[in-house]
Design an enzyme around this catalytic site. Structure first.
Site, mmCIF file in Angstrom:
data_model
loop_
_atom_site.group_PDB
_atom_site.id
_atom_site.type_symbol
_atom_site.label_atom_id
_atom_site.label_comp_id
_atom_site.label_asym_id
_atom_site.label_seq_id
_atom_site.Cartn_x
_atom_site.Cartn_y
_atom_site.Cartn_z
ATOM 1 N N ASN A 112 0.855 -1.193 0.000
ATOM 2 C CA ASN A 112 0.000 0.000 0.000
ATOM 3 C C ASN A 112 0.889 1.240 0.000
ATOM 4 O OD1 ASN A 112 -2.361 1.639 0.378
ATOM 5 N ND2 ASN A 112 -1.853 1.799 2.553
ATOM 6 N N HIS A 114 0.847 5.135 1.455
ATOM 7 C CA HIS A 114 0.130 5.990 2.410
ATOM 8 C C HIS A 114 0.780 7.376 2.419
ATOM 9 C CE1 HIS A 114 -2.394 6.941 5.810
ATOM 10 N NE2 HIS A 114 -1.349 7.505 6.362
ATOM 11 N N GLU A 179 4.659 10.487 -4.465
ATOM 12 C CA GLU A 179 4.013 9.158 -4.511
ATOM 13 C C GLU A 179 4.163 8.587 -5.919
ATOM 14 O OE1 GLU A 179 0.019 8.634 -2.913
ATOM 15 O OE2 GLU A 179 0.281 10.404 -1.662
HETATM 16 C C1 GAR Z 1 -3.071 9.004 -2.355
HETATM 17 O O1 GAR Z 1 -2.542 10.149 -1.751
HETATM 18 C C2 GAR Z 1 -2.791 7.786 -1.488
HETATM 19 O O2 GAR Z 1 -1.558 7.822 -0.839
HETATM 20 C C3 GAR Z 1 -3.912 7.893 -0.493
HETATM 21 O O3 GAR Z 1 -5.037 8.277 -1.246
HETATM 22 C C4 GAR Z 1 -4.606 9.043 -2.369
HETATM 23 C C5 GAR Z 1 -5.174 8.411 -3.603
HETATM 24 O O4 GAR Z 1 -4.938 9.190 -4.725
HETATM 25 N N1 GAR Z 1 -4.121 6.642 0.181
HETATM 26 C C6 GAR Z 1 -4.506 6.545 1.431
HETATM 27 O O5 GAR Z 1 -4.753 7.510 2.142
HETATM 28 C C7 GAR Z 1 -4.642 5.125 1.931
HETATM 29 N N2 GAR Z 1 -4.671 5.087 3.350
HETATM 30 P P1 GAR Z 1 -5.090 8.580 -6.190
HETATM 31 O O6 GAR Z 1 -6.458 7.894 -6.247
HETATM 32 O O7 GAR Z 1 -5.060 9.789 -7.093
HETATM 33 O O8 GAR Z 1 -3.962 7.629 -6.421
#
Ligand code: GAR
Length: 194
Positions: A112, A114, A179
């Site tokens: 995952n 985060h 990310e």
């Molecule tokens: C991202 O920032 C990811 O790290 C976070 O949601 C966003 C999704 O963006 N994930 C979490 O918070 C999981 N706990 P995306 O749909 O544009 O990839």
């Protein structure tokens, strides 16, 4: 495994719940570089997730199944993963907790991303909490998934600096940018050790 452009590729599945910007970066990275993976399947627990359209446009099999709702739906997803010879499940903005039996079956094969420097700021609203606490740094973490929220073994982290001008939105933007850089590379690293 399949040979693509003369190189062995592992099939991966990406689980999403929304926008899918990480999904897009994972797909794009593998089409531009010599990666060890190809995205074979995308699964969303939300019917209207924008990420499903990204997958469709790229010709990747995509499904709307909320596997957390019942064992029957969970089994449906497990069948899809088996049929497609999936070696690694990558959660990318997947906002549900996976059932324990699912994690057990794919032990060490679910990762995952985060948006915080874990173990700090597990859970939701990370950027808001980071700003409220006047943190000087934040970042993102790729980790293995275990039965506890955002608590599995850390694989890779990258820091970003927070300046006085930053707010929740600008921090989200900065973190998302890194990310997109680290997740595809980390997937390759994990696959090279499997
Ligand atoms: C991202 O920032 C990811 O790290 C976070 O949601 C966003 C999704 O963006 N994930 C979490 O918070 C999981 N706990 P995306 O749909 O544009 O990839």
């Amino acid at each position: 495994m399949k040979k693509l452009n003369g190189k062995i590729k592992h099939n991966i599945a990406v689980f999403i719940s929304g926008r899918g910007s990480n999904l897009k970066s994972i797909i794009n990275y593998s089409s531009k570089r010599r990666t060890l993976y190809r995205v074979k399947v995308v699964i969303s627990n939300k019917q209207k997730a924008a990420g499903l359209l990204i997958a469709k446009k790229k010709g990747i099999k995509s499904y709307y199944i909320d596997l957390t709702k019942s064992k029957k739906l969970g089994n449906k997803v497990l069948n899809i993963l088996n049929k497609n010879n999936i070696k690694l499940v990558c959660l990318a903005g997947f906002m549900k907790i996976l059932p324990k039996y699912f994690i057990k079956l794919y032990k060490g094969k679910i990762i995952n991303i985060h948006p915080s420097l874990l173990p700090k700021y597990k859970g939701l609203n990370t950027h808001k909490r980071v700003i409220e606490n006047n943190e000087k740094y934040t970042g993102c973490t790729v980790h293995y998934v275990n039965n506890f929220l955002d608590s599995g073994k850390i694989i890779f982290q990258r820091k970003v600096k927070i300046t006085q001008k930053d707010n929740k939105r600008s921090v989200e933007k900065k973190v998302l940018k890194i990310e997109h850089k680290i997740y595809p590379k980390t997937i390759d690293k994990v696959l090279s050790n499997l």
